[in-house]
Design an enzyme around this catalytic site. Structure first.
Site, short mmCIF file in Angstrom:
data_model
loop_
_atom_site.label_atom_id
_atom_site.label_comp_id
_atom_site.label_asym_id
_atom_site.label_seq_id
_atom_site.Cartn_x
_atom_site.Cartn_y
_atom_site.Cartn_z
N HIS A 24 7.09 -25.76 13.27
CA HIS A 24 8.46 -26.33 13.17
C HIS A 24 8.68 -27.44 13.90
O HIS A 24 9.37 -28.53 13.67
CB HIS A 24 9.36 -25.16 13.80
CG HIS A 24 9.28 -23.82 13.25
ND1 HIS A 24 8.84 -23.56 11.73
CD2 HIS A 24 9.36 -22.51 13.82
CE1 HIS A 24 8.76 -22.15 11.58
NE2 HIS A 24 9.01 -21.70 12.81
N ASP A 41 2.90 -20.91 17.34
CA ASP A 41 3.97 -20.13 16.58
C ASP A 41 5.15 -21.10 16.37
O ASP A 41 5.58 -21.24 15.26
CB ASP A 41 4.75 -19.11 17.42
CG ASP A 41 5.57 -18.14 16.84
OD1 ASP A 41 5.30 -18.09 15.77
OD2 ASP A 41 6.56 -17.98 17.50
N ARG A 72 0.78 -1.06 -0.21
CA ARG A 72 0.01 0.07 0.08
C ARG A 72 0.71 1.40 0.16
O ARG A 72 0.63 2.31 -0.65
CB ARG A 72 -0.92 0.03 1.33
CG ARG A 72 -1.91 1.09 1.11
CD ARG A 72 -2.94 1.07 2.39
NE ARG A 72 -2.07 0.98 3.63
CZ ARG A 72 -2.31 0.62 4.78
NH1 ARG A 72 -3.60 0.54 5.33
NH2 ARG A 72 -1.46 0.68 5.90
N LYS A 123 10.61 -18.93 24.83
CA LYS A 123 11.24 -17.43 24.45
C LYS A 123 12.16 -17.14 25.56
O LYS A 123 11.59 -17.76 26.82
CB LYS A 123 10.24 -16.49 24.02
CG LYS A 123 9.36 -16.75 22.87
CD LYS A 123 9.97 -15.95 21.64
CE LYS A 123 9.03 -16.03 20.30
NZ LYS A 123 9.81 -16.00 19.28
C1 BG6 Z 1 9.37 -17.93 13.53
C2 BG6 Z 1 8.51 -17.71 14.73
O1 BG6 Z 1 8.63 -19.00 12.79
O2 BG6 Z 1 10.54 -18.82 13.80
C3 BG6 Z 1 9.31 -16.72 15.42
O3 BG6 Z 1 7.47 -17.14 14.42
C4 BG6 Z 1 10.46 -17.33 15.83
O4 BG6 Z 1 8.75 -16.49 16.54
C5 BG6 Z 1 11.49 -17.76 14.74
O5 BG6 Z 1 11.52 -16.56 16.54
C6 BG6 Z 1 12.76 -18.72 14.96
O6 BG6 Z 1 13.31 -19.02 13.86
P1 BG6 Z 1 14.81 -19.39 13.78
O7 BG6 Z 1 15.16 -19.74 12.49
O8 BG6 Z 1 15.45 -18.05 14.30
O9 BG6 Z 1 15.17 -20.46 15.00
#
Ligand code: BG6
Length: 520
Positions: A270, A265, A66, A370
């Site tokens: 992951h 998340d 935008r 975290k």
């Molecule tokens: C992301 C999450 O998918 O992966 C984040 O949304 C996280 O919260 C990140 O910090 C971690 O990725 P990496 O590659 O730094 O381990």
């Protein structure tokens, strides 16, 4: 350094048995191009692909968002991201200059059909001027709430169809970023919306963990060697631990994170993908469909907890103020845009079971958080002890079990820990390490996950992307946990100090089996 037949020196960026593939000319369209993802991940990844010689000279980029910006301003915007986040720095000006000539910007409201018409005209013009032959890769770098709208406009404008709907040649693909829904129901809605506009083979759902070199090596480690696969089962493996620990907090994403939490998340995407690659059966071929089928079977076999089971298999936590690596960290609840009474989990630990012949009875402990003591992602396997304890009798301390740890990041490598006799008289046994480290075995740096995955998408290779059924199945496993927490049945939020290893309550998942979390 060896020399290739014919006297050509090996390209240091292409060491090993990597199969080199060059994508066809195409235009990479970033929808939502002014956001953080573009500067942090997309621009550095594209630049590094260019630097490595992986992209054709016709390759073009269009930012679509935008905010009003000229082409020149958009190029400068990308350049600052590359200067700040690229793994190869300082930026090579000659490579940048040639990359920058193919970068343009299209301003427009993402909810306005006319903006898509203008985008379409621009893409047609780029096809003519730069020879991108109608090949388009859209990247949905928009905030999650906007994704359905962008998808439906791409469909309505004809941009979702191969050849841009103009009956010309060329392919069209779309990269969809996380989060894939908020729960099972919203994920299914999103999958349906995408399916209304795009064919399945056009859709590339990115889970950047699948692009990490060490994760891609996991399949090679298991299926490219004769040594490990025979012991990769319940007969030899006693338990598995997956840790995804981060030192960072919510990094200015308080609003997003407070509605999301660690389970959505990190675990839904992951962690479950890591687990699926770790636990899957050997695929018939190392090809997208076979891999997705095998990973899908693992996810289907993971036990779905009943509401009553949740408090026995899940522990959630939230960090309070503390110190991480010498820096003072405020409590999660004091982060900007986080509710002062937030119950969102910044840590989660789960005990999962895979009800399959290979894995029945082997607990899979997973944890992510975290503001933890260290940044480390690893998968650790604990092996069963020998059937007869010949050593460690007569009151000597019991031998430690053998461990195989796959270090995904940051200290990439694979470690095997086993008992060895301490030199000298007597029979003292101590655990020692056999340690493979990427840094000392290879002379090239690992590419960033986005480099690998963006190139794969340009090549139309979906092997390392997530198929819809995996997304749905992951939510099936986790929905009961989210529901139990929301209804107050799944156990309280346990607080842990920033810079610690999470709440002690998480130990309770392991202790009944005589296990403990690895100290990393
Ligand atoms: C992301 C999450 O998918 O992966 C984040 O949304 C996280 O919260 C990140 O910090 C971690 O990725 P990496 O590659 O730094 O381990």
């Amino acid at each position: 350094m060896s020399t290739l037949p014919g006297g050509a020196p090996p390209n240091p960026l292409r060491e090993g048995l990597r199969l080199e593939r060059m994508p066809e000319p195409c235009t990479f369209v970033i929808c939502g191009a002014t956001g953080d993802l573009t500067r942090r991940k997309l621009a550095p990844a594209l630049y590094n692909l260019m630097l490595g010689g992986y992209l054709p000279p016709e390759f073009s980029v269009v930012g679509f968002a935008r905010r009003q910006m000229s082409d020149e301003e958009f190029r400068a915007h990308l350049r600052t991201g590359i200067d700040e986040f690229s793994r190869n720095r300082p930026v090579n000006d000659a490579v940048w200059d040639s990359f920058a000539t193919g970068i343009e910007y299209q301003a427009g409201n993402l909810d306005d059909p006319e903006a898509y018409a203008a985008l379409s005209a621009r893409l047609d013009r780029i096809d003519r001027d730069r020879g991108t032959t109608g090949n388009r890769l859209f990247n949905l770098a928009v905030q999650p709430s906007l994704a359905p709208e962008v998808i439906s406009h791409l469909g309505a404008s004809g941009l979702a169809r191969h050849g841009g709907g103009a009956g010309r040649g060329g392919w069209t693909r779309v990269i969809v970023e996380k989060p894939f829904g908020f729960d099972g129901a919203s994920a299914r809605t999103l999958i349906r919306q995408i399916g209304e506009e795009f064919e399945p083979e056009q859709v590339f759902r990115i889970d950047h963990y699948l692009g990490k070199e060490t994760v891609q090596n996991l399949a090679v480690f298991r299926f490219g060697n004769g040594l490990f696969e025979p012991i990769w089962n319940r007969r030899y493996i006693e338990s598995v631990q997956i840790t995804v620990a981060e030192t960072v907090g919510v990094e200015g994403r308080g609003e997003f994170y407070d509605q999301t939490g660690a389970l959505r998340d990190i675990v839904q995407s992951h962690v479950l993908q890591l687990l699926a690659v770790f636990a899957m059966e050997p695929p018939v071929e190392f090809a997208a469909r076979d891999l997705h089928d095998e990973k899908g079977k693992v996810l289907r076999a993971i036990h779905r907890p009943t509401p009553d089971e949740v408090s026995q298999m899940a522990v959630r936590g939230q960090y309070v103020a503390g110190w991480v690596a010498g820096n003072k960290v405020a409590a999660y609840r004091d982060e900007p845009e986080v509710a002062p009474d937030s119950e969102t989990e910044t840590y989660v630990a789960l005990k999962l079971a895979i009800d399959s012949w290979r894995w029945a009875g082997v607990p899979f402990f997973v944890r992510t958080g975290k503001a933890m003591a260290a940044r480390v992602t690893e998968i650790a396997v604990q092996f069963r002890r020998p059937p007869l304890a010949l050593f460690g009798r007569d009151g000597a301390p019991a031998m430690e079990p053998n461990i195989l740890a796959i270090r995904v990041q940051p200290d990439e490598g694979i470690l095997i820990r086993f008992g060895a006799k301490v030199p000298g008289p007597g029979l003292t046994i101590r655990s020692v390490n056999m340690d493979f480290r990427y840094g000392s075995s290879f002379t090239v740096d690992s590419p960033d996950a986005y480099e690998t995955l963006l190139l794969d998408a340009m090549l139309g290779d979906a092997t390392h992307f997530t198929r819809d059924d995996a997304v749905e199945r992951s939510w099936d496993i986790l929905d009961p946990v989210l529901e139990a927490w929301a209804s107050g049945r799944g156990g309280p939020v346990h607080f842990y100090g920033a810079g610690s290893w999470g709440p002690p309550a998480a130990d309770g998942l392991l202790e009944p089996g005589g296990f403990s979390w690895r100290r990393l």
